[in-house]
Design an enzyme around this catalytic site. Structure first.
Site, PDB file in Angstrom:
ATOM      1  N   ASP A   1    -100.219 -17.842  74.729  1.00  0.00           N
ATOM      2  CA  ASP A   1    -100.008 -18.477  73.426  1.00  0.00           C
ATOM      3  C   ASP A   1     -98.518 -18.624  73.112  1.00  0.00           C
ATOM      4  OD1 ASP A   1    -101.018 -19.498  71.010  1.00  0.00           O
ATOM      5  OD2 ASP A   1    -100.748 -17.576  70.003  1.00  0.00           O
TER       6      ASP A   1
ATOM      7  N   ASP B   1     -95.093 -24.385  73.847  1.00  0.00           N
ATOM      8  CA  ASP B   1     -94.639 -24.668  72.486  1.00  0.00           C
ATOM      9  C   ASP B   1     -93.210 -25.193  72.527  1.00  0.00           C
ATOM     10  OD1 ASP B   1     -93.787 -24.704  69.888  1.00  0.00           O
ATOM     11  OD2 ASP B   1     -94.461 -22.679  69.399  1.00  0.00           O
TER      12      ASP B   1
ATOM     13  N   HIS C   1     -98.033 -19.522  59.808  1.00  0.00           N
ATOM     14  CA  HIS C   1     -98.234 -18.277  60.532  1.00  0.00           C
ATOM     15  C   HIS C   1     -98.002 -17.060  59.628  1.00  0.00           C
ATOM     16  CE1 HIS C   1     -97.433 -20.703  64.297  1.00  0.00           C
ATOM     17  NE2 HIS C   1     -98.497 -20.018  64.633  1.00  0.00           N
TER      18      HIS C   1
ATOM     19  N   ASN D   1    -106.993 -20.379  65.793  1.00  0.00           N
ATOM     20  CA  ASN D   1    -106.124 -19.260  66.210  1.00  0.00           C
ATOM     21  C   ASN D   1    -105.976 -18.227  65.097  1.00  0.00           C
ATOM     22  OD1 ASN D   1    -105.673 -20.756  68.514  1.00  0.00           O
ATOM     23  ND2 ASN D   1    -103.449 -20.629  68.388  1.00  0.00           N
TER      24      ASN D   1
HETATM   25  O1  G3H Z   1    -100.980 -18.755  67.716  1.00  0.00           O
HETATM   26  C1  G3H Z   1    -101.465 -17.878  67.007  1.00  0.00           C
HETATM   27  C2  G3H Z   1    -101.919 -18.145  65.657  1.00  0.00           C
HETATM   28  O2  G3H Z   1    -101.406 -19.299  65.146  1.00  0.00           O
HETATM   29  C3  G3H Z   1    -102.013 -16.950  64.785  1.00  0.00           C
HETATM   30  O3  G3H Z   1    -101.532 -17.146  63.469  1.00  0.00           O
HETATM   31  O4  G3H Z   1    -101.204 -14.764  62.931  1.00  0.00           O
HETATM   32  O5  G3H Z   1    -101.136 -16.465  61.160  1.00  0.00           O
HETATM   33  O6  G3H Z   1    -103.287 -15.927  62.270  1.00  0.00           O
HETATM   34  P1  G3H Z   1    -101.811 -16.004  62.385  1.00  0.00           P
HETATM   35 ZN    ZN Z   2     -99.706 -20.089  66.352  1.00  0.00          ZN
END
Ligand code: G3H
Ligand code: ZN
Length: 273
Positions: A79, A101, A173, A223
């Protein structure tokens, strides 16, 4: 039914949930939750988590072994990788899916770098996700109002051949409250303009009902990171209230069990079998 590619996890269903794990015990909770819900899941390891461990191979191999031994279909995914070399390492290790990314680069640079990653990923049969339009909240960045443009997303899809696209549609995030307001119309327009599965990042800040609406609008991968960490840590904190406790298993066990229960609940709610 162990380690599977993303196409298999998504086959016959509208979306799949992707949970971030920093360490093995949280990953074990995520996989246990998927087994209980009898639902496919994506087990995600971020570049930040790799940096925490100092190397990809030890934790990455552990995640892959966990997936192979699971009774639920599990996709192991890298990720938010900003380093192309880390993507290549994950592909060589056997990850079925990677996110490159390049959203911090200008459009043309992001597209060129992403296209190169896609070529190498596809040569190895790996699903490649990319990001267009900064999703706020990383490293303290606060970027309310940033949105992915549907026409630019379509151009990016055509230029890169990417398999899935992370888009900026109102989530951020690391939100601690599930109060984000998503632009469902924009999700539908980007899904239509690109024809791609879309990825909702920052889903910890989105309420269950809003995630269900986002899936109906075109989101295919959800996610969830911060929320999993909170569930684990809250349970550990509770166990540590017993100051006589020494054996780490005594506080890790309730943390792992809490993650399993919440992952099962979310899978049954968001991506029912
Ligand atoms: O790539 C990971 C996610 O976008 C997690 O985001 O920690 O805000 O749920 P979050
Ligand atoms: Zn993310």
């Amino acid at each position: 039914m162990p380690l599977v590619p993303m196409s298999e996890a998504l086959a016959g269903r509208r979306a799949v949930c992707a949970f971030n794990a920093v360490q093995l015990e949280v990953a074990e909770g995520i996989v246990a939750g998927a087994e209980a819900a009898r639902t496919p899941v994506v087990l995600q390891l971020s570049e930040n988590a790799v940096r925490f461990h100092g190397a990809l191979a030890p934790i990455g191999e552990a995640f892959l072994a966990l997936a192979r031994s699971s009774s639920a279909p599990v996709v192991v995914h890298l990720d938010h990788a900003t380093e192309e070399s880390l993507v290549d390492e994950a592909i060589a290790l056997g990850f079925a899916s990677v996110m490159y990314d390049g959203a911090h680069h200008e459009y043309a640079d992001n597209a060129a770098r992403t296209a190169a990653v896609v070529r190498r990923g596809h040569a190895a049969g790996v699903w490649v996700e990319a990001e267009l339009g900064r999703i706020g909240g990383k490293e303290g960045a606060h970027t309310p109002g940033v949105r992915t443009d549907p026409a630019e997303a379509a151009q990016f899809a055509g230029e890169t051949g990417v398999d899935a696209l992370a888009v900026a549609v109102g989530s951020e995030h690391a939100m601690r409250e599930r109060t984000a307001s998503l632009d469902l119309g924009l999700i539908a327009r980007i899904a239509a303009s690109t024809g791609l599965p879309l990825v909702l990042h920052g889903s910890s800040g989105v309420a269950d009902a809003a995630i269900v609406d986002a899936i109906a609008a075109g989101m295919r991968k959800i996610n969830i990171g911060t929320h999993v960490g909170r569930v684990f840590t809250d349970a550990v904190r509770g166990a540590l209230a017993d100051e006589s406790l020494i054996d780490p298993r005594r506080f890790i066990t309730p943390g792992r069990a809490a993650v399993a229960a919440e992952v099962e609940r979310m899978l049954r709610t968001l991506t029912p079998a």
